[in-house]
Design a protein around this motif. Structure first.
Motif, PDB file in Angstrom:
ATOM      1  N   PRO A  45       0.676  -1.322  -0.071  1.00  0.00           N
ATOM      2  CA  PRO A  45      -0.024  -0.015   0.003  1.00  0.00           C
ATOM      3  C   PRO A  45       0.740   1.212  -0.252  1.00  0.00           C
ATOM      4  O   PRO A  45       0.556   1.994  -0.633  1.00  0.00           O
ATOM      5  CB  PRO A  45      -0.764  -0.299   1.229  1.00  0.00           C
ATOM      6  N   GLY A  46       1.948   1.261   0.781  1.00  0.00           N
ATOM      7  CA  GLY A  46       2.890   2.387   0.916  1.00  0.00           C
ATOM      8  C   GLY A  46       3.525   2.865  -0.634  1.00  0.00           C
ATOM      9  O   GLY A  46       3.951   3.774  -0.749  1.00  0.00           O
ATOM     10  N   GLN A  47       3.592   1.963  -1.465  1.00  0.00           N
ATOM     11  CA  GLN A  47       3.851   2.096  -2.790  1.00  0.00           C
ATOM     12  C   GLN A  47       3.114   2.655  -3.908  1.00  0.00           C
ATOM     13  O   GLN A  47       3.378   2.928  -4.709  1.00  0.00           O
ATOM     14  CB  GLN A  47       4.729   0.798  -3.410  1.00  0.00           C
ATOM     15  N   LEU A  48       1.788   2.848  -3.384  1.00  0.00           N
ATOM     16  CA  LEU A  48       0.647   3.396  -4.349  1.00  0.00           C
ATOM     17  C   LEU A  48       0.924   4.842  -4.280  1.00  0.00           C
ATOM     18  O   LEU A  48       1.038   5.472  -3.369  1.00  0.00           O
ATOM     19  CB  LEU A  48      -0.483   2.931  -4.034  1.00  0.00           C
ATOM     20  N   ASP A  49       0.912   5.387  -5.443  1.00  0.00           N
ATOM     21  CA  ASP A  49       0.857   6.658  -5.673  1.00  0.00           C
ATOM     22  C   ASP A  49      -0.445   7.665  -5.931  1.00  0.00           C
ATOM     23  O   ASP A  49      -0.527   8.628  -5.942  1.00  0.00           O
ATOM     24  CB  ASP A  49       1.893   7.380  -6.752  1.00  0.00           C
ATOM     25  N   GLY A  50      -1.432   6.812  -6.111  1.00  0.00           N
ATOM     26  CA  GLY A  50      -2.850   7.032  -6.387  1.00  0.00           C
ATOM     27  C   GLY A  50      -3.723   6.082  -6.866  1.00  0.00           C
ATOM     28  O   GLY A  50      -3.340   4.994  -6.833  1.00  0.00           O
TER      29      GLY A  50
END
Length: 282
Positions: free
Chosen positions: A63-68
């Motif tokens: 989840p922390g790698q998602l940018d949008g």
């Protein structure tokens, strides 16, 4: 060049529950990483969380790698749209990342048109292999610039109605909007499209009109669309795929677009008053 290569690539989650298919994807920039398309007859609430978990795991995305997050805001099933929109807003708020709403009908148009083109290309290849000739080309309409195609997405809304719009495309970019998303009486909508083509100058008429999506309930009506000479009519049954919501969402997010996580709402369309009155009388 070295600095550009070191920059992290942007990953986006995309969701849509406006139709009978829950369409979802994970994108990296404009590229598709993973996709899930689950038919649940609009009972998406039991699938949305497991499908997202599967997507993130399959794409090796934390989840922390998602940018949008991109979400289809309809129009479509009243209850269905809310599931994806609520999930997207909740996750965007919890993970503190941008969220953007995109038109489900534009994604349906883009995917349905590509599906139809792929089917025609495959049929043409088979005919060529068999030595047949005279296959109607979807790209008819002259030489020079790529011919323009009109795309009419349909999501059945019952009682002769559909959620629909009009788009144009001449290449690989997202279809360009020519008419707004709305719920319309299909017979009246097709009459309006026929009139629009008849009134257009010959060079402005589409090479083909593609009616895509939930065509089944409206196939007989759609098949009677009056097209001018030189304009082909194509009916393409098609179910939305997550990659097209993903591509629309990626374009918007990469361009810096974002919606207020609290203000984002589904596109609940209504019949024009005259059409609604006609339905009530019927």
């Amino acid at each position: 060049m070295e600095d550009l290569q070191k920059q992290p690539r942007q990953r986006f989650l995309a969701l849509d529950t406006s139709t009978a298919v829950m369409a979802a994807s994970v994108m990296e920039g404009h590229a598709l990483l993973e996709e899930r398309n689950e038919r649940a007859e609009r009972n998406h609430s039991v699938h949305v969380v497991p499908v997202m978990e599967q997507l993130l795991e399959a794409s090796r995305t934390q989840p922390g790698q998602l940018d949008g997050i991109a979400v289809g805001i309809g129009p479509g099933s009243y209850t269905g749209i809310r599931i994806a929109v609520t999930a997207a807003k909740t996750l965007a708020w919890a993970w503190d990342i941008p969220v953007v709403g995109v038109s489900s009908l534009q994604a349906l148009a883009w995917g349905g048109w590509h599906s139809g083109l792929a089917a025609k290309a495959e049929a043409a290849a088979e005919d060529a292999a068999a030595g047949a000739g005279g296959t109607l080309s979807a790209d008819q309409g002259g030489t020079g610039a790529a011919p323009v195609h009109w795309i009419v997405p349909l999501v059945d809304a019952r009682r002769g109605q559909a959620y629909t719009a009009l788009f144009a495309s001449a290449g690989s970019a997202a279809p360009r909007r020519l008419a707004p998303d709305a719920i319309r009486m299909v017979d009246g909508w097709l009459e309006a499209l026929a009139a629009r083509m008849a009134e257009a100058a010959p060079e402005e008429r589409p090479a083909a009109v593609w009616i895509v999506g939930e065509t089944g309930p409206h196939a007989a009506t759609a098949a009677e669309l009056r097209c001018p000479a030189g304009t082909a009519l194509q009916l393409v049954p098609y179910e939305l795929e997550g990659r097209w919501i993903g591509r629309l969402g990626a374009e918007a997010l990469l361009a810096g677009q974002r919606d207020d996580v609290h203000a984002l709402v589904p596109n609940y369309t209504q019949l024009a008053e005259a059409e609604a009155n006609l339905l009530r009388k019927g």
